[in-house]
Structure formats: C-alpha cells, structure tokens
Design an enzyme around this catalytic site. Structure first.
Site, mmCIF file in Angstrom:
data_model
loop_
_atom_site.group_PDB
_atom_site.id
_atom_site.type_symbol
_atom_site.label_atom_id
_atom_site.label_comp_id
_atom_site.label_asym_id
_atom_site.label_seq_id
_atom_site.Cartn_x
_atom_site.Cartn_y
_atom_site.Cartn_z
ATOM 1 N N ARG A 58 0.828 -1.223 -0.124
ATOM 2 C CA ARG A 58 -0.104 -0.014 -0.296
ATOM 3 C C ARG A 58 0.876 1.004 0.143
ATOM 4 O O ARG A 58 0.611 2.127 -0.705
ATOM 5 C CB ARG A 58 -1.103 0.032 1.194
ATOM 6 C CG ARG A 58 -1.991 1.163 1.518
ATOM 7 C CD ARG A 58 -2.959 0.747 2.305
ATOM 8 N NE ARG A 58 -3.832 2.020 2.524
ATOM 9 C CZ ARG A 58 -3.986 2.703 3.480
ATOM 10 N NH1 ARG A 58 -3.277 2.768 4.487
ATOM 11 N NH2 ARG A 58 -4.871 3.826 3.592
ATOM 12 N N HIS A 62 0.515 4.139 -2.814
ATOM 13 C CA HIS A 62 0.461 5.623 -2.505
ATOM 14 C C HIS A 62 1.382 6.651 -2.791
ATOM 15 O O HIS A 62 1.325 7.502 -2.945
ATOM 16 C CB HIS A 62 0.105 5.691 -0.872
ATOM 17 C CG HIS A 62 -1.327 5.431 -0.628
ATOM 18 N ND1 HIS A 62 -2.100 5.611 0.386
ATOM 19 C CD2 HIS A 62 -2.125 4.286 -1.244
ATOM 20 C CE1 HIS A 62 -3.408 5.249 0.525
ATOM 21 N NE2 HIS A 62 -3.337 4.192 -0.494
ATOM 22 N N ASN A 90 -3.431 8.841 4.444
ATOM 23 C CA ASN A 90 -2.010 7.933 4.675
ATOM 24 C C ASN A 90 -2.006 7.811 6.249
ATOM 25 O O ASN A 90 -0.919 7.417 6.691
ATOM 26 C CB ASN A 90 -0.927 8.751 4.253
ATOM 27 C CG ASN A 90 -0.676 8.619 2.599
ATOM 28 O OD1 ASN A 90 -1.311 7.551 1.960
ATOM 29 N ND2 ASN A 90 0.088 9.310 2.090
ATOM 30 N N HIS A 187 -5.566 -5.645 -2.957
ATOM 31 C CA HIS A 187 -6.399 -5.663 -1.724
ATOM 32 C C HIS A 187 -6.286 -7.116 -0.883
ATOM 33 O O HIS A 187 -7.047 -7.094 0.137
ATOM 34 C CB HIS A 187 -7.707 -5.286 -2.104
ATOM 35 C CG HIS A 187 -8.021 -3.735 -2.433
ATOM 36 N ND1 HIS A 187 -9.203 -2.972 -2.746
ATOM 37 C CD2 HIS A 187 -6.950 -2.640 -2.087
ATOM 38 C CE1 HIS A 187 -8.862 -1.907 -2.886
ATOM 39 N NE2 HIS A 187 -7.644 -1.668 -2.459
#
Length: 315
Positions: A58, A62, A90, A187
């Site tokens: 992740r 990001h 975040n 995911h």
C-alpha cells in the site's frame, strides 16, 4: 509460470527504460547485494508483524500515485508543513521502519548509491513474493523526491470512487483499465477500517440503508463489526478471507457480493472490468501475470531528483 513473469518484466522494461532510464542491472556494479539486503529487512519485519506485506504494498501504491515513484511518502513532516504520510488517506500507513532498516543496511554496503524509491519498489515486490505471490525483476534507477505535502494525498483514488473516477485517476498516471483491475487485486493483503466503507452499510441513500449490491448476510456481518455510531478507530475487516496470502480470493469474493469498498464493487460496473474480474477469479496464473505487468508499469512512473541518505528527510 516463472519464465512467463520474467519475460513480462523484460518486455515492460524495454518500454519503460527508454523513457525513465530504469534498468534491471542498474546497481550490478555499484551495489551488487542490494536486493538481498532489502529482502532480509522485509523478512525481519514480517517475523514481528504479519501485516507488514500489506503495509509495504500500500505504501508503494500511495507513493507512486503522487508525483511518481519518488519515495515522497517516506518524508517526515516539519512543524506545520505536513508531509504526505500525515495526509488523511495515509494516516493508517505503517511499517516505515522496515524501509528505514533496509536503507540503513544498504547504506552500510554502498553509501550514497541507492535511492529510497528503489528500496521501496523492491520491498513491495518482496512483500508480494513472501506472501506466496509472484516475484519479478524490478527495474531500478529511480530518484528520490524533495516535495511531500499532505494536501496532495487528495489525489489518491478513494474507496468511495465509482468506475469513472477510478479510470480517470489511473489514466492520469498512464495506467489503463487492465491495470486498474489487476492492481486492485493488491487488496488481497489489505485491511479496511470502518470509516472507509460506512457509506455502504449505513444510510446508503435516501430510501435504502444498505448498498443492495452487498450480499445481505455479508452486509449484516459488516454492520455488526461497524455499528453506525462506531467510535473504535481501529475497527474494521480484512479485504479478503486469506489476508496474509497473496491469491485471487479478492476477485472471487467480488463476484459473490462480498466486496468491501465502493471502488471494489465498481469493478463490476462495466463489461470489460467485470470480465477481467471473472478471469482473475478463475485463474491465479492470469492474475499473477497481469499483476506483475501492471506493477512494473506503475512502479516505473518517473519522479525525483536525488539520492537520499536518510529516507525520512531531504539532503
């Protein structure tokens, strides 16, 4: 399958390296033991915390979706100048210590040579591989960025996005619908806090309380975990049933009405994206191949100007 993944990596590399000056052998002479040092740091992190793989993957996503893959997500805030890691999407990012430990080990091997952005890209690859997913050769040669603003995290694709918003967000970064569906499979290692899917289980619209696309028994489970006036910030649910294993369970659950985010359900809203979900749900190999191709493409988005000695601050 391994040979197929390598060939995919090489084909993408030839496209990306001419634009971004990335290459598989970038550190062969200057830091030959780079990858093993990063892998060791990731392994050590996983021993202490099984959520590290999801966190690193992740974190890399990001990072790349703001100014390219330049490790700006690793920079610390300075006083009132809030950095990306302190932006609302975040705040739940963690495992930064794994990257810092990897950087420390790499600096001992080859000082001032390897970018934090490359270390993060390698760590994300290791996070997938060490969770039972595919591995691939990571093109290297990224530079670290000097700018990190919390406000810029508003650019990240949100869990409430519909397919049009998702497509626009991805296309702005040179990624297509295939990439959107393949990368959403990340995911499989994720966790969702209640706040990110409350919109689907409480007051969905003026006349319906629960998103009708959710299987009723699953919606009831979500509501029991996340009551309407939930005050526990850490409450939530894993994004698939095999949360520490990188597999295609995420896609199987989507087809069963057990998606978590609105953005997950959105993948079923067009014939093309639904067909891809079905293909990945029926074949782990198809998913692995597509994920590797899209990861290399995403992680090659350019950005950055320097090599940081400390991933937490500019030189």
């Amino acid at each position: 399958m391994a040979a197929t993944l390598v060939s995919l990596a090489l084909s993408i590399l030839f496209i990306s390296s001419s634009v971004n000056a990335l290459s598989l052998n970038y550190y062969d002479k200057t830091c030959p033991h780079l990858e093993s040092a990063v892998t060791d740091a990731v392994k050590n992190g996983i021993v202490n915390d099984k959520t590290v793989p999801a966190a690193l993957l992740r974190m890399h996503f990001h990072d790349c979706f703001i100014r390219g893959c330049d490790a700006s997500v690793l920079l610390e805030s300075k006083g009132n100048q809030k950095a990306e890691k302190d932006g609302p999407p975040n705040i739940s990012l963690h495992a930064f210590y794994v990257i810092n430990n990897a950087k420390k080990a790499v600096e001992e091997l080859c000082p001032g040579v390897v970018s934090c952005a490359d270390i993060l890209a390698l760590a994300a690859r290791d996070a997938v591989a060490l969770s039972g997913g595919p591995t691939w050769q990571v093109p290297k040669g990224r530079k670290d960025g000097r700018i990190s603003k919390a406000a810029d995290t508003s650019q990240l694709p949100a869990p409430v996005f519909n397919i049009t918003q998702l497509q626009q967000s991805f296309s702005q970064r040179g990624l297509n619908l295939n990439d959107l569906v393949a990368l959403s499979g990340g995911h499989t290692l994720g966790f969702a806090h209640c706040s990110s899917f409350q919109n689907r289980i409480h007051n969905f619209n003026g006349s319906v309380d629960i998103d009708p696309s959710l299987k009723s028994t699953f919606a009831a489970t979500l509501r029991s975990i996340c009551p309407e006036h939930n005050k526990v910030r850490s409450a939530g649910i894993t994004l698939d049933s095999t949360t520490t294993a990188f597999d295609n369970a995420y896609y199987k659950l989507l087809l069963k009405g057990k998606s978590i985010f609105s953005s997950d359900e959105a993948l079923l809203s067009t014939p093309k994206t639904k067909a891809l979900v079905s293909k990945f749900a029926s074949s782990q190999e198809e998913f692995d191949n597509a994920f590797v191709k899209s990861m290399i493409k995403m992680s090659s988005i350019p950005g950055g100007q320097e090599i940081r000695l400390d991933c937490r601050k500019v030189r």
